[in-house]
Design a protein around this motif. Structure first.
Motif, PDB file in Angstrom:
ATOM      1  N   ASP A   1      -3.318  31.209  20.248  1.00  9.13           N
ATOM      2  CA  ASP A   1      -2.827  32.575  20.150  1.00  9.13           C
ATOM      3  C   ASP A   1      -3.141  33.062  18.743  1.00  9.13           C
ATOM      4  O   ASP A   1      -2.632  32.530  17.756  1.00  9.13           O
ATOM      5  CB  ASP A   1      -1.319  32.600  20.415  1.00  9.13           C
ATOM      6  CG  ASP A   1      -0.751  34.012  20.435  1.00  9.13           C
ATOM      7  OD1 ASP A   1      -1.217  34.861  19.667  1.00  9.13           O
ATOM      8  OD2 ASP A   1       0.189  34.251  21.219  1.00  9.13           O
ATOM      9  N   ALA A   2      -4.001  34.079  18.635  1.00  8.26           N
ATOM     10  CA  ALA A   2      -4.459  34.533  17.319  1.00  8.26           C
ATOM     11  C   ALA A   2      -3.319  35.080  16.468  1.00  8.26           C
ATOM     12  O   ALA A   2      -3.351  34.977  15.237  1.00  8.26           O
ATOM     13  CB  ALA A   2      -5.541  35.595  17.495  1.00  8.26           C
ATOM     14  N   ALA A   3      -2.303  35.662  17.088  1.00  9.09           N
ATOM     15  CA  ALA A   3      -1.212  36.286  16.340  1.00  9.09           C
ATOM     16  C   ALA A   3      -0.244  35.271  15.767  1.00  9.09           C
ATOM     17  O   ALA A   3       0.254  35.428  14.643  1.00  9.09           O
ATOM     18  CB  ALA A   3      -0.466  37.278  17.231  1.00  9.09           C
ATOM     19  N   THR A   4       0.034  34.204  16.507  1.00  8.51           N
ATOM     20  CA  THR A   4       1.062  33.246  16.089  1.00  8.51           C
ATOM     21  C   THR A   4       0.499  31.898  15.647  1.00  8.51           C
ATOM     22  O   THR A   4       1.199  31.112  15.001  1.00  8.51           O
ATOM     23  CB  THR A   4       2.046  33.002  17.239  1.00  8.51           C
ATOM     24  OG1 THR A   4       1.346  32.360  18.320  1.00  8.51           O
ATOM     25  CG2 THR A   4       2.646  34.311  17.735  1.00  8.51           C
ATOM     26  N   GLY A   5      -0.751  31.602  16.014  1.00  9.15           N
ATOM     27  CA  GLY A   5      -1.320  30.294  15.741  1.00  9.15           C
ATOM     28  C   GLY A   5      -0.860  29.232  16.722  1.00  9.15           C
ATOM     29  O   GLY A   5      -1.274  28.074  16.636  1.00  9.15           O
TER      30      GLY A   5
ATOM     31  N   VAL B   1      -8.965  40.674  20.027  1.00  7.52           N
ATOM     32  CA  VAL B   1      -8.927  39.426  20.794  1.00  7.52           C
ATOM     33  C   VAL B   1      -7.630  38.704  20.466  1.00  7.52           C
ATOM     34  O   VAL B   1      -7.328  38.444  19.302  1.00  7.52           O
ATOM     35  CB  VAL B   1     -10.146  38.546  20.466  1.00  7.52           C
ATOM     36  CG1 VAL B   1      -9.990  37.156  21.097  1.00  7.52           C
ATOM     37  CG2 VAL B   1     -11.421  39.209  20.964  1.00  7.52           C
ATOM     38  N   SER B   2      -6.856  38.394  21.489  1.00 12.18           N
ATOM     39  CA  SER B   2      -5.532  37.796  21.291  1.00 12.18           C
ATOM     40  C   SER B   2      -5.525  36.281  21.430  1.00 12.18           C
ATOM     41  O   SER B   2      -4.669  35.606  20.849  1.00 12.18           O
ATOM     42  CB  SER B   2      -4.532  38.395  22.281  1.00 12.18           C
ATOM     43  OG  SER B   2      -4.956  38.143  23.624  1.00 12.18           O
ATOM     44  N   HIS B   3      -6.462  35.723  22.211  1.00 11.79           N
ATOM     45  CA  HIS B   3      -6.500  34.282  22.463  1.00 11.79           C
ATOM     46  C   HIS B   3      -7.941  33.799  22.429  1.00 11.79           C
ATOM     47  O   HIS B   3      -8.852  34.518  22.860  1.00 11.79           O
ATOM     48  CB  HIS B   3      -5.876  33.930  23.809  1.00 11.79           C
ATOM     49  CG  HIS B   3      -4.410  34.253  23.929  1.00 11.79           C
ATOM     50  ND1 HIS B   3      -3.940  35.534  24.140  1.00 11.79           N
ATOM     51  CD2 HIS B   3      -3.312  33.452  23.848  1.00 11.79           C
ATOM     52  CE1 HIS B   3      -2.618  35.506  24.191  1.00 11.79           C
ATOM     53  NE2 HIS B   3      -2.214  34.263  24.037  1.00 11.79           N
ATOM     54  N   VAL B   4      -8.124  32.571  21.945  1.00 14.98           N
ATOM     55  CA  VAL B   4      -9.466  31.997  21.810  1.00 14.98           C
ATOM     56  C   VAL B   4      -9.435  30.549  22.302  1.00 14.98           C
ATOM     57  O   VAL B   4      -8.486  29.793  22.019  1.00 14.98           O
ATOM     58  CB  VAL B   4      -9.947  32.030  20.345  1.00 14.98           C
ATOM     59  CG1 VAL B   4     -11.319  31.388  20.213  1.00 14.98           C
ATOM     60  CG2 VAL B   4      -9.983  33.465  19.824  1.00 14.98           C
ATOM     61  N   SER B   5     -10.470  30.140  23.029  1.00 14.93           N
ATOM     62  CA  SER B   5     -10.599  28.751  23.467  1.00 14.93           C
ATOM     63  C   SER B   5     -10.910  27.861  22.278  1.00 14.93           C
ATOM     64  O   SER B   5     -11.815  28.154  21.485  1.00 14.93           O
ATOM     65  CB  SER B   5     -11.713  28.626  24.508  1.00 14.93           C
ATOM     66  OG  SER B   5     -12.019  27.269  24.743  1.00 14.93           O
ATOM     67  N   LEU B   6     -10.184  26.778  22.150  1.00 16.88           N
ATOM     68  CA  LEU B   6     -10.429  25.838  21.050  1.00 16.88           C
ATOM     69  C   LEU B   6     -11.554  24.867  21.373  1.00 16.88           C
ATOM     70  O   LEU B   6     -11.997  24.128  20.489  1.00 16.88           O
ATOM     71  CB  LEU B   6      -9.139  25.071  20.720  1.00 16.88           C
ATOM     72  CG  LEU B   6      -8.005  25.932  20.163  1.00 16.88           C
ATOM     73  CD1 LEU B   6      -6.788  25.070  19.863  1.00 16.88           C
ATOM     74  CD2 LEU B   6      -8.448  26.673  18.922  1.00 16.88           C
ATOM     75  N   ASN B   7     -12.026  24.860  22.617  1.00 14.21           N
ATOM     76  CA  ASN B   7     -13.150  23.993  22.969  1.00 14.21           C
ATOM     77  C   ASN B   7     -14.484  24.604  22.590  1.00 14.21           C
ATOM     78  O   ASN B   7     -15.378  23.915  22.091  1.00 14.21           O
ATOM     79  CB  ASN B   7     -13.135  23.688  24.470  1.00 14.21           C
ATOM     80  CG  ASN B   7     -12.108  22.648  24.846  1.00 14.21           C
ATOM     81  OD1 ASN B   7     -11.710  21.836  24.014  1.00 14.21           O
ATOM     82  ND2 ASN B   7     -11.680  22.664  26.093  1.00 14.21           N
TER      83      ASN B   7
END
Length: 363
Positions: free
Chosen positions: A278-282, A312-318
């Motif tokens: 979650d880009a906003a909260t980590g 963009v609010s969420h990013v895949s860590l893979n």
């Protein structure tokens, strides 16, 4: 038989015959029944990376739709028995009853590695005694997932209503069924929403005319680049200022409505163990995925769109793929993963609560 000519030999499993579709792999160690009955897998042959499949059998309660949707099923080691107190039938029995062709005894590790290196591709399941060249020709003649408009094929034909689980409904939600799993309206109903499930080709005037507190855009199969009708409907909803929440295919439809493009991933994300930030909260959530296409948008900063600012609010860590969008000037957001997460994990279940709060704020 894969369209690049690589083949694997195994034993018949499920129905006899031939099957064609896009070969994809799913990394979930549990939840094969939910996978099989997820409409998003329409016209795909699913390879299970977990080696042992079928041990808990099949039941009448865990289906995510009215039938099995996969075009074919590939497993390494099918269970010889169904050993679970909830089991009513074996997996093999349900595959045969549904006419779904499968194959077992395949080196699914080697097959998965091949798909990871070469990408998802068309494939076929057929008798090993047949002419391999002829089977390969039929594979290559089968339709591609690129350009496939599949949501109307798996959507409900008639509108229906899922009653609020709280008795008196607190919110009215218009849910556009693009291939929706049953757990989604159930999750909304549990929060007090009366969910009006509508066919994929429902127009924006109908959505707005229901005077809903919010509009939900579901998951579904196919290429989002073909969803022009759905995109137009969502723009009508955005113009009316009605809160919007989309997941999976719905995330891609909202993205297109905002002016972003979509593209096909090499092999997609499918399984119950995909880490998303979650880009906003980590905060990092382990999430459930099923998508072969993704949104093209800048991972950092704010993008100006016809509907105001979007980030963009969420990013895949893979692999850094966009996994969510948040509108800053209109009440709309979406994620690429499945917060209902049947069968799990449930790290992202609170997103339904976020949608409820957004509807309350804009009522």
């Amino acid at each position: 038989m894969l369209e690049d000519g690589r083949s694997f030999v195994g034993e018949a499993f499920g129905a006899s015959g031939e099957a064609f579709g896009e070969a994809v792999f799913a990394t979930g160690m549990t939840g094969y029944q939910e996978t099989l009955t997820d409409p998003s897998y329409h016209r795909q042959i699913v390879v299970m990376t977990a080696p042992h499949i079928g041990n808990t059998g099949m039941n009448d309660d865990d289906n995510e739709s009215e039938k099995i949707h996969v075009a074919g099923f590939v497993v390494r080691d099918p269970s010889r028995i169904a050993s679970n107190w909830r089991a009513q039938r074996t997996l093999d029995e349900d595959l045969r009853a549904a006419g779904v062709v499968g194959i077992s005894g395949v080196d699914t590790r080697a097959l998965t590695r091949h798909l990871r290196e070469r990408g998802a591709m068309r494939c076929g399941i057929g008798a090993a005694s047949d002419d391999e060249g002829k089977l390969l020709e039929r594979v290559r003649a089968s339709p591609s997932m690129v350009g496939a408009d599949l949501a109307p094929q798996v959507s409900t034909e008639r509108p229906y209503v899922v009653a609020a689980g709280t008795g008196e409904p607190l919110f009215r939600v218009a849910a556009l069924d693009l291939g929706m799993k049953r757990s989604i309206p159930a999750s909304l109903a549990a929060l007090g929403c009366e969910v009006h499930v509508l066919p994929a080709r429902t127009g924006g005037d109908v959505l707005v005319g229901l005077a809903p507190d919010g509009v939900f855009l579901s998951n579904g199969p196919g290429d989002p680049a073909t969803a022009d009708h759905e995109v137009a409907a969502v723009r009508a909803v955005l113009d009316a200022g009605i809160p919007v929440f989309g997941i999976c295919f719905g995330n891609q439809v909202l993205a297109r409505a905002l002016g972003f493009d979509t593209y096909k991933l090499a092999y997609g994300h499918r399984g119950l163990n995909q880490p998303v930030a979650d880009a906003a909260t980590g905060r990092i959530a382990v999430t459930s995925h099923n998508h072969g296409f993704a949104v093209r948008a800048p991972l950092e900063g704010v993008t100006e769109t016809p509907y105001g600012r979007v980030e963009v609010s969420h990013v895949s860590l893979n692999d850094g793929v966009v996994e969510g969008l948040a509108c800053l000037d209109v009440p709309a957001f979406s994620v690429q993963f499945h917060p209902e997460a049947a069968p799990g994990p449930h790290d992202a279940q609170d997103l339904f609560g976020r949608f409820r709060d957004l509807m309350a704020a804009y009522r």
